[in-house]
Scaffold this motif. Structure first.
Motif, PDB file in Angstrom:
ATOM      1  N   LEU A 241     -44.447 -21.814  -9.591  1.00 45.75           N
ATOM      2  CA  LEU A 241     -43.744 -21.648  -8.317  1.00 45.75           C
ATOM      3  C   LEU A 241     -44.433 -20.634  -7.405  1.00 45.75           C
ATOM      4  N   GLY A 242     -45.696 -20.402  -7.645  1.00 45.46           N
ATOM      5  CA  GLY A 242     -46.448 -19.546  -6.740  1.00 45.46           C
ATOM      6  C   GLY A 242     -46.569 -18.105  -7.174  1.00 45.46           C
ATOM      7  N   GLY A 243     -46.241 -17.820  -8.420  1.00 49.44           N
ATOM      8  CA  GLY A 243     -46.420 -16.466  -8.933  1.00 49.44           C
ATOM      9  C   GLY A 243     -45.206 -15.570  -8.845  1.00 49.44           C
ATOM     10  N   ARG A 244     -44.088 -16.099  -8.361  1.00 50.66           N
ATOM     11  CA  ARG A 244     -42.886 -15.269  -8.212  1.00 50.66           C
ATOM     12  C   ARG A 244     -41.678 -16.053  -8.698  1.00 50.66           C
ATOM     13  N   LEU A 245     -40.700 -15.341  -9.242  1.00 48.07           N
ATOM     14  CA  LEU A 245     -39.455 -15.972  -9.656  1.00 48.07           C
ATOM     15  C   LEU A 245     -38.295 -15.110  -9.171  1.00 48.07           C
TER      16      LEU A 245
ATOM     17  N   VAL B 200     -40.604 -29.029  -6.626  1.00 45.04           N
ATOM     18  CA  VAL B 200     -39.803 -29.174  -7.843  1.00 45.04           C
ATOM     19  C   VAL B 200     -40.768 -29.441  -8.987  1.00 45.04           C
ATOM     20  N   VAL B 201     -40.679 -28.620 -10.022  1.00 45.47           N
ATOM     21  CA  VAL B 201     -41.555 -28.737 -11.184  1.00 45.47           C
ATOM     22  C   VAL B 201     -40.667 -28.793 -12.416  1.00 45.47           C
TER      23      VAL B 201
ATOM     24  N   VAL C 212     -37.841 -25.154  -7.176  1.00 42.60           N
ATOM     25  CA  VAL C 212     -37.092 -25.127  -8.430  1.00 42.60           C
ATOM     26  C   VAL C 212     -37.949 -25.609  -9.596  1.00 42.60           C
ATOM     27  N   TYR C 213     -37.858 -24.873 -10.718  1.00 37.67           N
ATOM     28  CA  TYR C 213     -38.458 -25.287 -11.979  1.00 37.67           C
ATOM     29  C   TYR C 213     -37.338 -25.739 -12.892  1.00 37.67           C
ATOM     30  N   LEU C 214     -37.436 -26.987 -13.372  1.00 39.92           N
ATOM     31  CA  LEU C 214     -36.410 -27.567 -14.223  1.00 39.92           C
ATOM     32  C   LEU C 214     -36.852 -27.479 -15.684  1.00 39.92           C
TER      33      LEU C 214
END
Length: 281
Positions: A111-115, A87-88, A50-52
């Motif tokens: 998050l590794g290049g993908r969303l 978590v970022v 998760v990106y916050l």
């Protein structure tokens, strides 16, 4: 491969972490008392990275004040279901038209290049009024944050998904509305209700536009939720209007949103879904 009328036993047995390996961006997740934080915790508990997103200056201007971001992040990390998930967090003023696309790019890279999952939870509080009080500046501020930024986020997200070598399952967009179409409307928040209503109206159109990329688009009306903005007699009076005798808590809509992010909800798209706990208006 054609779908069978009934799932096989293997198809019915689900991973206990239904979002294992998936990635998510949750906007407006800067307060532990807010819906965004509850959504992020649910997604993380289900196995997602998760990106916050946060914009602390907005919270600092509100009566409830800002939160300690390190504690927000820690609260999400403590529930991670997958030990390989991350978590970022990162800031962004979404009233700037350049920021939504930048945020999508930054979150995907982190998050590794993908969303996979976009939850547009952010909104502008305050700067509003009744019909005789609003002005062009109020309308423009709410349009920029509550509507324009969400559409630009979805646009950038769609471009990211379209660039994949082939359509990937698990694409999800969840937007937030506020029950402005329910009985009584929101006459004391004209600017806010107009812009949230625009998102509700755009839901099916966006779902159609993103369907070819295997992305579902839904909008959630969480109803009255206790996010620390109201106390006293009014708070108690509103609680009495729920059959359960209590306000909605942030985790109430979060459970719905997290479910919409799973494969179990892959057939649900283009809908505005009320999660109001039977609230009597």
């Amino acid at each position: 491969m054609p779908q069978l009328p009934h799932p096989t036993p293997g198809q019915l047995r689900r991973d206990p972490l239904p979002l294992r390996g998936r990635t998510a961006l949750v906007t407006g997740a800067s307060r532990r008392g807010g819906i965004g934080y509850a959504v992020a915790r649910r997604l993380a508990a289900y196995g997602a990275s998760v990106y916050l997103h946060h914009h602390v200056p907005h919270d600092d201007e509100m009566p409830w004040g800002g939160d300690r971001l390190e504690e927000v992040v820690a609260g999400v990390r403590e529930v991670l279901g997958d030990p390989e998930a991350v978590v970022v967090d990162g800031p962004g003023d979404l009233s700037d038209p350049a920021v939504p696309a930048q945020l999508i790019e930054t979150a995907a890279a982190a998050l590794g290049g993908r969303l996979d999952i976009l939850v547009a939870n952010h909104a502008l509080s305050g700067s509003d009024g009744q019909l005789h009080e609003i002005d062009a500046a109020m309308l423009d501020r709410h349009w920029a944050v509550d509507t324009r930024s969400v559409l630009l986020l979805v646009q950038a997200y769609a471009r990211l998904r379209a660039a994949l070598p082939e359509p990937a399952p698990g694409g999800r967009v969840v937007m937030m509305t506020s029950g402005q179409d329910q009985a009584g409307g929101m006459p004391h928040e004209i600017a806010y209700s107009l812009q949230k209503g625009a998102l509700a109206s755009a839901t099916r159109t966006l779902a159609t536009a993103l369907g070819e990329h295997l992305v579902t688009v839904n909008t959630v009306n969480p109803g009255p939720v206790d996010t620390d903005y109201l106390t006293g007699e009014i708070y108690d009076a509103i609680a009495d209007r729920f059959p359960a005798g209590r306000w909605g808590m942030p985790d109430d809509p979060a459970r719905l949103i997290a479910w919409l992010a799973t494969d179990e909800a892959e057939w649900i798209t283009g809908n505005v879904i009320d999660s109001e706990g039977g609230f009597r208006r």
